[in-house]
Design a protein around this motif. Structure first.
Motif, mmCIF file in Angstrom:
data_model
loop_
_atom_site.group_PDB
_atom_site.id
_atom_site.type_symbol
_atom_site.label_atom_id
_atom_site.label_comp_id
_atom_site.label_asym_id
_atom_site.label_seq_id
_atom_site.Cartn_x
_atom_site.Cartn_y
_atom_site.Cartn_z
ATOM 1 N N LEU A 263 0.819 -1.212 0.000
ATOM 2 C CA LEU A 263 0.000 0.000 0.000
ATOM 3 C C LEU A 263 0.852 1.261 0.000
ATOM 4 N N GLY A 264 2.120 1.144 0.380
ATOM 5 C CA GLY A 264 2.997 2.302 0.341
ATOM 6 C C GLY A 264 3.575 2.575 -1.031
ATOM 7 N N GLY A 265 3.326 1.667 -1.994
ATOM 8 C CA GLY A 265 3.819 1.851 -3.354
ATOM 9 C C GLY A 265 2.720 2.313 -4.283
ATOM 10 N N GLY A 270 -2.380 7.187 -2.558
ATOM 11 C CA GLY A 270 -2.961 8.098 -1.587
ATOM 12 C C GLY A 270 -2.472 7.841 -0.181
ATOM 13 N N LEU A 271 -1.900 6.665 0.066
ATOM 14 C CA LEU A 271 -1.366 6.366 1.388
ATOM 15 C C LEU A 271 0.061 6.905 1.476
ATOM 16 N N TYR A 284 -4.509 9.454 6.190
ATOM 17 C CA TYR A 284 -3.800 8.331 5.605
ATOM 18 C C TYR A 284 -2.959 7.680 6.703
ATOM 19 N N SER A 285 -3.210 6.407 6.959
ATOM 20 C CA SER A 285 -2.516 5.728 8.049
ATOM 21 C C SER A 285 -1.211 5.126 7.545
ATOM 22 N N HIS A 343 -7.475 0.842 -6.962
ATOM 23 C CA HIS A 343 -6.022 0.941 -6.843
ATOM 24 C C HIS A 343 -5.466 1.903 -7.899
ATOM 25 N N THR A 344 -4.193 2.238 -7.764
ATOM 26 C CA THR A 344 -3.542 3.185 -8.678
ATOM 27 C C THR A 344 -2.380 2.512 -9.407
ATOM 28 N N LEU A 345 -2.491 1.207 -9.632
ATOM 29 C CA LEU A 345 -1.453 0.490 -10.355
ATOM 30 C C LEU A 345 -1.429 0.904 -11.819
#
Length: 452
Positions: A263-265, A270-271, A284-285, A343-345
């Motif tokens: 999720l950090g990639g 947005g994270l 954003y956690s 997702h933003t892949l």
């Protein structure tokens, strides 16, 4: 000749075999008007008679890979074109383990076009046809179809009423006993599905796609959902059996899994990885950035899913919790599938993502290219596919009527048969993921089925 055919031939046993055709025409999602300068969705109503002899892919991702160079920002696009063997797939009570397929009929669209309802997938059928009398009469539970036979009463030209001589019960109780003693009393043998796809590139590269020097990269996938196993136990307190199973896979969020996609990639840009942002109104956690949830073509699964603690409706994630009856809940203790988050892949990320083999069994997974002599329009490739079953598929006999038998214990059986296979746990899904190329597919094929 297969081994089964050789054995039957040696024993002089003759079994009927048919080739059940798959769909070779598909709904008209895009307009064929010569006035169009680009691919445009249709708005008119359509029926089965309006279907076209080809299916066209749907663009699902368009990601930027470079700055503007005179023809707009350089883009990388991904299209999907898929097929599900068997009947149509629509939204149901549970999250779908198959992709939703395009409806075969539709009314006129007053706003938007049919492209808005299209996600790139079609149903091929090819497993059972309720209108095929030859297939129906191959089953032991069916009443023989005499419509193709010419029979005359001696001395008269009137055909007799339909009749059959089958060793099959005429009531529900007798049918239940027979199927309990021999679960395969009403069955068919499925050999394989053979398909041939002609893939053709149908778009011309524009200025923003000129970085794609070698076009026509296509990933071909054939997968089958893994149906969760059912575990049983006997409760010593209540003195009754209990069953428990996981939820079936969710196609939208469980198709792919990669340890490198966190999720950090790029999975969710947005994270934020180093701090919590509250200024924009969103939190954003950073404690979730190391997690690697499964994902699908457009969405990823909830990294912190809700656990089923016995709910009133197991298909609703926010259903009321009832903690006093944990032994009667089918999905007790399992994560509840969610709708997922977009997702933003990039197109490349999804094209090369590994299949989530815990949720989907892989039949075929290969990367191919269209005709290397012609890129874009006129690029072609023929893919021949054989999906083996080699399985005796059982059915549940004939449908009952509302008429009671003479003893009043059971119901009489009607002439129609149940058409849903009992032990055909999952159906194959065929997908073509095309990089920087919209493709058209012409499909032909059949499923070979024999009587048992």
């Amino acid at each position: 000749m297969s081994f089964r055919a050789k054995v039957l031939d040696a024993l002089d046993i003759h079994k009927k075999t048919i080739k059940l055709q798959v769909n070779e025409s598909f709904p008209p999602v895009y307009s064929e008007s010569d006035d169009n300068t680009e691919i445009t969705g249709t708005t008119a109503a359509y029926g089965r008679g309006d279907h076209l002899p080809y299916a066209v892919s749907k663009e699902i991702i368009s990601s930027s890979i470079g700055p503007a160079t005179g023809g707009g920002t350089v883009k990388q696009k991904l299209d999907v074109l898929g097929f599900v063997i068997g009947n149509d797939v629509q939204d149901g009570v549970y999250k779908n383990m198959y992709p939703i397929t395009m409806e075969k009929t539709a009314i006129v669209k007053s706003t938007g076009s049919h492209d808005d309802d299209y996600n790139g997938f079609h149903a091929l059928n090819g497993l059972y046809d309720v209108h095929n009398s030859e297939l129906r009469t191959m089953r032991k539970a069916s009443i023989p179809d005499l419509s193709d036979e010419i029979m005359y009463v001696q001395g008269d030209t009137t055909a007799p009423a339909d009749h059959g001589h089958h060793m099959w019960p005429d009531n529900t109780l007798g049918q239940m006993r027979l199927l309990t003693e021999n679960p395969y009393a009403d069955s068919l043998f499925y050999h394989s599905t053979r398909l041939s796809f002609l893939l053709t590139g149908i778009t011309v590269p524009d200025m923003s796609e000129k970085a794609s020097n070698h076009r026509g990269v296509v990933r071909m996938l054939i997968v089958r959902p893994r149906v969760p196993s059912v575990k049983t136990r006997w409760s010593g307190i209540s003195g009754r059996p209990s069953i428990n199973m996981d939820y079936p896979p969710h196609f939208d969020t469980d198709l792919f899994y990669s340890k490198t996609k966190t999720l950090g990639g790029r999975l969710d840009t947005g994270l934020l990885t180093r701090f919590t942002d509250t200024a924009s109104g969103s939190v954003y956690s950073n404690r979730k950035t190391h997690l690697t949830p499964s994902f699908g073509l457009k969405k990823y699964a909830d990294p912190d899913p809700q656990i089923n603690q016995v709910v009133s409706d197991p298909s609703i994630s926010n259903s009321a919790i009832i903690n006093d009856v944990p032994d009667i809940q089918l999905h007790y203790g399992h994560p509840i599938p969610s709708d997922g988050t977009n997702h933003t892949l990039s197109a490349y990320d999804v094209l090369t993502a590994p299949i989530n083999r815990e949720k989907y069994a892989v039949v075929v997974d290969k990367m191919v290219t269209l005709d290397t002599l012609h890129h874009g329009v006129a690029s072609k490739r023929i893919e021949n596919v054989v999906i083996p079953y080699n399985k005796k598929v059982k059915f549940s006999g004939r449908k009952s009527t509302t008429t009671a038998t003479a003893d009043g214990v059971s119901k009489q059986l009607g002439s129609s048969v149940e058409t849903e296979p009992v032990n055909f746990q999952s159906r194959p899904i065929i997908m073509f993921l095309s990089m920087d190329q919209k493709i058209s597919a012409q499909v032909t094929g059949y499923t070979t089925i024999s009587e048992t």
